[in-house]
Design a protein around this motif. Structure first.
Motif, PDB file in Angstrom:
ATOM      1  N   VAL A 329       8.039  -7.928  -6.668  1.00  0.00           N
ATOM      2  CA  VAL A 329       8.945  -7.558  -7.864  1.00  0.00           C
ATOM      3  C   VAL A 329       8.596  -6.039  -7.934  1.00  0.00           C
ATOM      4  O   VAL A 329       9.758  -4.894  -7.836  1.00  0.00           O
ATOM      5  N   ARG A 330       7.247  -5.733  -7.451  1.00  0.00           N
ATOM      6  CA  ARG A 330       6.952  -3.805  -6.905  1.00  0.00           C
ATOM      7  C   ARG A 330       7.813  -3.916  -5.661  1.00  0.00           C
ATOM      8  O   ARG A 330       8.154  -2.467  -5.345  1.00  0.00           O
ATOM      9  N   ASN A 336       5.504  -0.093  -4.095  1.00  0.00           N
ATOM     10  CA  ASN A 336       4.284  -0.857  -3.597  1.00  0.00           C
ATOM     11  C   ASN A 336       3.747   0.354  -2.757  1.00  0.00           C
ATOM     12  O   ASN A 336       4.082   0.160  -1.477  1.00  0.00           O
ATOM     13  N   TYR A 337       3.009   1.770  -2.909  1.00  0.00           N
ATOM     14  CA  TYR A 337       2.879   2.636  -1.522  1.00  0.00           C
ATOM     15  C   TYR A 337       2.301   2.421  -0.811  1.00  0.00           C
ATOM     16  O   TYR A 337       1.886   3.438   0.020  1.00  0.00           O
ATOM     17  N   PHE A 338       0.687   2.090  -1.582  1.00  0.00           N
ATOM     18  CA  PHE A 338       0.207   2.070  -0.851  1.00  0.00           C
ATOM     19  C   PHE A 338      -0.599   0.528  -0.195  1.00  0.00           C
ATOM     20  O   PHE A 338      -1.698   0.104  -0.162  1.00  0.00           O
TER      21      PHE A 338
END
Length: 339
Positions: A329-330, A336-338
């Motif tokens: 989902v992210r 999910n930046y990192f």
């Protein structure tokens, strides 16, 4: 990956489970589990229970073990089904937050199940926000496990439809088929809802009209002998009504000898069969049904630590599944930046 369908079902831990739960869902869950056709998850929804019990957390803490004992007693096998605890799955909270952005307040207001339960609980204008949004939380539970089969009562269909709407919105907005639309698995229509001991259409903990799976033989007998029958059947020789007579409703559900039940009904209708005698017979039927359940429950209750170990292990397995869905989902949303 398994080709099995995924089942998610469960209960709010607000007390011990009663024979209404047993007839309406627990027996069916055991049968589905033992069929080998499903990956089965049973969620003890303590977070949802807190939405209207936040000021009495001890009730939820105590009931967690009671519900787990009832599951094990009726035949839920932790080797075949994953029993897990909602509060131990943090991914569910984040999924709920994401889904809230896809649902309007007016849509939640239209949910008939929520409206009915708000009325039943006499919230008026003081509805806890957590309770108001619990259809969205329920959607998070279902979709986190990618459950395509959800055993529920017919009154829960509006909740499933809201979940399906969220799934369609999410998959459409983010252009990925990540979430799965669930279908309800409903008890047979002829089964209906088992009435309370007082003849009320609903057996419930709050109404105090239930026989619990943990009740001892004397308690069961006492409750059966107090059951609602036909108020006009005053003398043994009086003709009596079978329809709406709680004793006969229970015999229809629990007595395996239905030919004998029909004979008793005819005798009762024509007169000559007293309420005390028919209640004593029902007591024998219920004692035979519930005795092995109670015996297993008492055995598991001797070692609460082992039961908590089952819940811990199940929650760890479930956490891996729900975390995987959350990551998908992210990724779809792009947060999910990192990684």
């Amino acid at each position: 990956m398994t080709d099995k369908k995924v089942i998610l079902t469960g209960d709010r831990p607000t007390g011990k489970l009663h024979i209404g739960h047993y007839v309406g869902s627990l027996r069916n869950r055991v049968a589905l589990q033992n069929s080998g056709d499903y990956d089965t998850y049973l969620l003890i929804a303590d977070m949802q229970a807190l939405t209207d019990n936040a000021r009495d957390p001890e009730k939820i803490q105590h009931s967690l073990l009671q519900v787990a004992l009832d599951y094990l007693a009726v035949g839920i096998d932790p080797e075949k089904s994953t029993i897990c605890v909602q509060s131990q799955l943090p991914a569910l909270n984040e999924l709920t937050m994401h889904y809230l952005n896809l649902v309007t307040v007016s849509r939640l207001n239209r949910n008939p199940t929520v409206k009915t339960e708000i009325k039943q609980k006499n919230f008026g204008q003081s509805v806890p926000a957590g309770f108001f949004i619990y259809p969205v939380s329920q959607a998070a539970d279902i979709t986190a496990f990618k459950a395509n089969t959800v055993p529920v009562g017919a009154d829960q269909e509006p909740m499933l439809e809201q979940t399906r709407e969220i799934v369609r919105s999410f998959n459409s907005i983010y252009k990925q088929e990540i979430l799965v639309e669930p279908e309800g698995y409903f008890p047979p229509k002829e089964m209906g809802r088992i009435p309370g001991l007082d003849g009320n259409a609903k057996m419930s903990k709050s109404l105090g009209n239930a026989i619990y799976l943990a009740d001892d033989p004397d308690t069961i007998k006492e409750k059966v002998m107090s059951m609602y029958t036909d108020p006009d059947h005053i003398h043994v020789e009086d003709p009596g009504k079978v329809e709406g007579n709680t004793v006969f409703t229970y015999l229809d559900i629990f007595d395996k000898d239905q030919d004998h039940v029909e004979e008793l009904k005819q005798q009762y209708r024509h007169g000559g069969l007293g309420d005390v005698k028919i209640k004593r017979y029902l007591n024998e039927v219920l004692q035979a049904e519930l005795e092995p359940i109670r015996t297993r429950r008492e055995e598991f209750a001797k070692d609460p630590a082992a039961v908590y170990d089952i819940l811990k292990a199940g929650s760890q397995r479930a956490q891996a599944v729900t975390n995987q869905t959350l990551q998908e989902v992210r990724d779809a949303i792009g947060i999910n930046y990192f990684k």
